[in-house]
Design a protein around this motif. Sequence first.
Motif, PDB file in Angstrom:
ATOM      1  N   GLU A  25       0.978  -1.398   0.021  1.00  0.00           N
ATOM      2  CA  GLU A  25       0.171  -0.054   0.259  1.00  0.00           C
ATOM      3  C   GLU A  25       0.872   1.186  -0.178  1.00  0.00           C
ATOM      4  OE1 GLU A  25      -0.267  -2.451   1.946  1.00  0.00           O
ATOM      5  OE2 GLU A  25      -2.404  -3.228   2.071  1.00  0.00           O
ATOM      6  N   VAL A  26       1.899   1.333   0.776  1.00  0.00           N
ATOM      7  CA  VAL A  26       2.817   2.477   0.957  1.00  0.00           C
ATOM      8  C   VAL A  26       3.590   2.644  -0.304  1.00  0.00           C
ATOM      9  CG1 VAL A  26       5.036   3.458   1.874  1.00  0.00           C
ATOM     10  CG2 VAL A  26       3.284   2.197   3.448  1.00  0.00           C
ATOM     11  N   LEU A  27       3.867   1.539  -1.228  1.00  0.00           N
ATOM     12  CA  LEU A  27       4.534   1.737  -2.413  1.00  0.00           C
ATOM     13  C   LEU A  27       3.815   2.010  -3.623  1.00  0.00           C
ATOM     14  CD1 LEU A  27       6.895  -1.409  -2.362  1.00  0.00           C
ATOM     15  CD2 LEU A  27       7.432   0.998  -2.203  1.00  0.00           C
ATOM     16  N   GLY A  28       2.434   1.707  -3.581  1.00  0.00           N
ATOM     17  CA  GLY A  28       1.393   2.199  -4.401  1.00  0.00           C
ATOM     18  C   GLY A  28       1.276   3.680  -4.369  1.00  0.00           C
ATOM     19  N   TYR A  29       0.998   4.133  -3.024  1.00  0.00           N
ATOM     20  CA  TYR A  29       0.846   5.410  -2.612  1.00  0.00           C
ATOM     21  C   TYR A  29       1.946   6.205  -3.232  1.00  0.00           C
ATOM     22  CZ  TYR A  29      -0.582   9.994  -0.711  1.00  0.00           C
ATOM     23  OH  TYR A  29      -0.998  11.213  -0.199  1.00  0.00           O
ATOM     24  N   THR A  30       3.096   5.598  -2.955  1.00  0.00           N
ATOM     25  CA  THR A  30       4.354   6.536  -3.017  1.00  0.00           C
ATOM     26  C   THR A  30       4.543   6.816  -4.705  1.00  0.00           C
ATOM     27  OG1 THR A  30       5.403   5.980  -1.013  1.00  0.00           O
ATOM     28  CG2 THR A  30       6.796   6.822  -2.696  1.00  0.00           C
ATOM     29  N   MET A  31       4.184   5.800  -5.166  1.00  0.00           N
ATOM     30  CA  MET A  31       4.273   5.829  -6.775  1.00  0.00           C
ATOM     31  C   MET A  31       3.367   6.929  -7.371  1.00  0.00           C
ATOM     32  SD  MET A  31       3.388   3.062  -9.794  1.00  0.00           S
ATOM     33  CE  MET A  31       5.170   2.031  -9.761  1.00  0.00           C
ATOM     34  N   GLU A  32       2.082   6.990  -6.841  1.00  0.00           N
ATOM     35  CA  GLU A  32       1.039   7.762  -7.383  1.00  0.00           C
ATOM     36  C   GLU A  32       1.549   9.290  -6.954  1.00  0.00           C
ATOM     37  OE1 GLU A  32      -2.462   6.765  -5.608  1.00  0.00           O
ATOM     38  OE2 GLU A  32      -2.805   4.641  -6.414  1.00  0.00           O
ATOM     39  N   ARG A  33       2.048   9.476  -6.008  1.00  0.00           N
ATOM     40  CA  ARG A  33       2.474  10.923  -5.400  1.00  0.00           C
ATOM     41  C   ARG A  33       3.859  11.308  -6.323  1.00  0.00           C
ATOM     42  NH1 ARG A  33       4.322  13.342   0.402  1.00  0.00           N
ATOM     43  NH2 ARG A  33       4.723  15.499  -0.389  1.00  0.00           N
ATOM     44  N   LEU A  34       4.758  10.463  -6.490  1.00  0.00           N
ATOM     45  CA  LEU A  34       5.736  10.747  -7.109  1.00  0.00           C
ATOM     46  C   LEU A  34       5.339  11.244  -8.731  1.00  0.00           C
ATOM     47  CD1 LEU A  34       8.270   8.187  -5.906  1.00  0.00           C
ATOM     48  CD2 LEU A  34       8.807  10.694  -5.527  1.00  0.00           C
ATOM     49  N   MET A  35       4.674  10.381  -9.427  1.00  0.00           N
ATOM     50  CA  MET A  35       3.986  10.804 -10.800  1.00  0.00           C
ATOM     51  C   MET A  35       3.233  11.832 -10.645  1.00  0.00           C
ATOM     52  SD  MET A  35       5.292   8.516 -12.537  1.00  0.00           S
ATOM     53  CE  MET A  35       4.355   8.898 -14.209  1.00  0.00           C
ATOM     54  N   ARG A  36       2.432  12.429  -9.673  1.00  0.00           N
ATOM     55  CA  ARG A  36       1.707  13.409  -9.716  1.00  0.00           C
ATOM     56  C   ARG A  36       2.588  14.655  -9.664  1.00  0.00           C
ATOM     57  NH1 ARG A  36      -1.863  11.199  -5.459  1.00  0.00           N
ATOM     58  NH2 ARG A  36      -0.784  12.589  -3.801  1.00  0.00           N
ATOM     59  N   GLU A  37       3.675  14.514  -8.803  1.00  0.00           N
ATOM     60  CA  GLU A  37       4.669  15.716  -8.419  1.00  0.00           C
ATOM     61  C   GLU A  37       5.625  15.980  -9.701  1.00  0.00           C
ATOM     62  OE1 GLU A  37       4.408  17.683  -6.121  1.00  0.00           O
ATOM     63  OE2 GLU A  37       3.038  17.034  -4.867  1.00  0.00           O
ATOM     64  N   GLY A  38       5.558  15.148 -10.691  1.00  0.00           N
ATOM     65  CA  GLY A  38       6.263  15.497 -11.819  1.00  0.00           C
ATOM     66  C   GLY A  38       7.447  14.533 -12.205  1.00  0.00           C
ATOM     67  N   ALA A  39       7.512  13.354 -11.463  1.00  0.00           N
ATOM     68  CA  ALA A  39       8.353  12.088 -11.905  1.00  0.00           C
ATOM     69  C   ALA A  39       8.253  11.896 -13.281  1.00  0.00           C
ATOM     70  CB  ALA A  39       8.301  11.206 -11.085  1.00  0.00           C
ATOM     71  N   ARG A  40       9.378  11.565 -14.093  1.00  0.00           N
ATOM     72  CA  ARG A  40       9.119  10.957 -15.500  1.00  0.00           C
ATOM     73  C   ARG A  40       8.676   9.555 -15.495  1.00  0.00           C
ATOM     74  NH1 ARG A  40      11.993  14.466 -18.782  1.00  0.00           N
ATOM     75  NH2 ARG A  40      11.909  16.314 -17.999  1.00  0.00           N
ATOM     76  N   ASP A  41       9.120   8.875 -14.617  1.00  0.00           N
ATOM     77  CA  ASP A  41       8.670   7.293 -14.428  1.00  0.00           C
ATOM     78  C   ASP A  41       8.869   7.089 -12.974  1.00  0.00           C
ATOM     79  OD1 ASP A  41       7.529   4.813 -15.093  1.00  0.00           O
ATOM     80  OD2 ASP A  41       8.957   4.487 -16.727  1.00  0.00           O
ATOM     81  N   VAL A  42       8.368   5.745 -12.606  1.00  0.00           N
ATOM     82  CA  VAL A  42       8.600   5.212 -11.209  1.00  0.00           C
ATOM     83  C   VAL A  42       8.191   3.831 -11.344  1.00  0.00           C
ATOM     84  CG1 VAL A  42       7.628   5.065  -8.725  1.00  0.00           C
ATOM     85  CG2 VAL A  42       7.643   7.189 -10.078  1.00  0.00           C
ATOM     86  N   SER A  43       9.172   2.973 -10.837  1.00  0.00           N
ATOM     87  CA  SER A  43       9.043   1.406 -10.948  1.00  0.00           C
ATOM     88  C   SER A  43       9.473   1.001  -9.565  1.00  0.00           C
ATOM     89  CB  SER A  43       9.596   0.779 -12.075  1.00  0.00           C
ATOM     90  OG  SER A  43      10.913   1.013 -12.061  1.00  0.00           O
ATOM     91  N   TYR A  44       8.840  -0.343  -9.199  1.00  0.00           N
ATOM     92  CA  TYR A  44       9.669  -1.104  -8.120  1.00  0.00           C
ATOM     93  C   TYR A  44       9.644  -2.612  -8.266  1.00  0.00           C
ATOM     94  CZ  TYR A  44       4.910  -0.730  -6.408  1.00  0.00           C
ATOM     95  OH  TYR A  44       3.287  -0.827  -6.498  1.00  0.00           O
ATOM     96  N   MET A  45      10.729  -2.971  -7.852  1.00  0.00           N
ATOM     97  CA  MET A  45      10.752  -4.433  -8.445  1.00  0.00           C
ATOM     98  C   MET A  45      11.298  -5.280  -7.113  1.00  0.00           C
ATOM     99  SD  MET A  45      14.201  -4.342 -10.889  1.00  0.00           S
ATOM    100  CE  MET A  45      14.254  -6.354 -11.068  1.00  0.00           C
ATOM    101  N   PRO A  46      10.901  -6.748  -7.108  1.00  0.00           N
ATOM    102  CA  PRO A  46      11.432  -7.468  -5.986  1.00  0.00           C
ATOM    103  C   PRO A  46      12.702  -8.003  -6.058  1.00  0.00           C
ATOM    104  CG  PRO A  46       9.928  -8.710  -7.377  1.00  0.00           C
ATOM    105  CD  PRO A  46       9.858  -7.320  -7.921  1.00  0.00           C
ATOM    106  N   ILE A  47      13.373  -7.729  -4.969  1.00  0.00           N
ATOM    107  CA  ILE A  47      14.805  -8.010  -4.783  1.00  0.00           C
ATOM    108  C   ILE A  47      15.210  -8.750  -3.441  1.00  0.00           C
ATOM    109  CG2 ILE A  47      15.846  -5.970  -6.436  1.00  0.00           C
ATOM    110  CD1 ILE A  47      16.587  -4.857  -3.392  1.00  0.00           C
TER     111      ILE A  47
END
Length: 465
Positions: free
Chosen positions: A330-352
């Motif tokens: 949930e935190v990662l999903g919200y963070t992605m949405e906010r970063l994109m709203r604030e002008g990020a060109r792209d956001v991704s996260y992958m399992p490691i």
Amino acid sequence: MKQSIYIECYEGLSARMLTEALLDLMPGKKKAREMVAGLLQLTCSEEARQDMLLHMQERIHEFNLSVDAERLFARAYGIWLNAKATVESVEPEALVFSKRDFEGVIAMMTTAICMDQLQIGEVICPVLYEGFGHIMTSEGTKQVPLPETLYILMDTGIALQRMERDGAWVTPEAAALLAACKIARHLPKQYQMICQGIGNGASSEGEPARLRVVLIRRKRGEGRTKPEVLTPKREELELLTPDAAKPKFIALESVEEEKESDRTMTAKAAGSGQLNSKTTEAAKKELEDPKVYGSETAAPGMYHRPTISGWTSADEICKLECNLDDCSGEVLGYTMERLMREGARDVSYMPIYMKKNRPAYLLTVLCHPDDRERMEQIIFAETTAIGIRHAIMQRSILHREIGQKNSSFGKVAVKYLQKEDGEALTLEYDSVAAIARSTGLPFRDVYHSIELELSGKNKKGEETT
């Protein structure tokens, strides 16, 4: 002392919403509130309405506004009128105004009054969000965003991003107000929040909308920097502007036109990777001229001079990375949405997998180098990150143009990509998705059908005559 307001408009923006939010910030201004309330309740016959709006610039003194409020309103009104006349391809005196136009103009005036009372000298607005597609109005089908809104935003450089919701959310009057103000893109490094106000409204489809405005004051000792102008995404917006809406200047004495030199515009276009074939050679020649940008002076919006070929341009991008082993989905999903709203060109996260075989996620953010600090602040605020890696990277960008093609489903948005071996065409997701929603057909079927149709083939893949 001039103050600043931060506008958080993720759910649309209208002049009336802005007035309501600003009134929340000035509870003690009884006289101003009464004046605003009286103006918002103003009604008149259709003939009087037409006459008032047509001669507003000559009659503005009848409203007894302060000098600053009158100046701000006159500039916003001029921008709005110029856009409306240009989009409708008529002279200003031939315009026919609706009741909604009248209410919007009055709301522009009340907003100017509120901003004057609050002594607002700067408006901080990171981005505007708007719907996409078409809507049904009393005047027939209209495209969204509204052509007047697009014309104003493209001409002033205020960023506009698409939201996955139907209807028009940003009104032309609100866009004109922002265009008439001094716009900054980011909050200052040090500031004090005074209070906040809320403005409520609705989209053209009746969905509720909310606007938040925060009154801030710069802390003492911080030097005031020159406000940034937001970078317009013109190649995305031109698709939605009708062919009839060719730029046409209408002489309006109250409108103060601010034009950048061709040299600065060329440098900005090169730095953002938006050079087309007509400007590539001129840009390359100017950027390579040591008299323009010597070794001690960097071109605006760039860190190094880009290398430019006949079919690509280059710029720099900042890559942010951090490993997170204690963040929920949930935190990662919200963070992605906010970063994109604030002008990020792209956001991704992958399992490691991290040390001690801990399952974790690698969060990666791509942004403009100037936005790095702001993106880092969001990551630190929203996630459990305690450190962020960053690197400036070079990238090559294909020249691209946005256009429209006719199909059996109607007009569809396409993107033309200029490659070394020729031009390639791709379909725009939002346009195909809108068709899939309206027809009820699967997205992949709509995409494949239009792709074959535009390439001159039938459903069996056979060439058509």
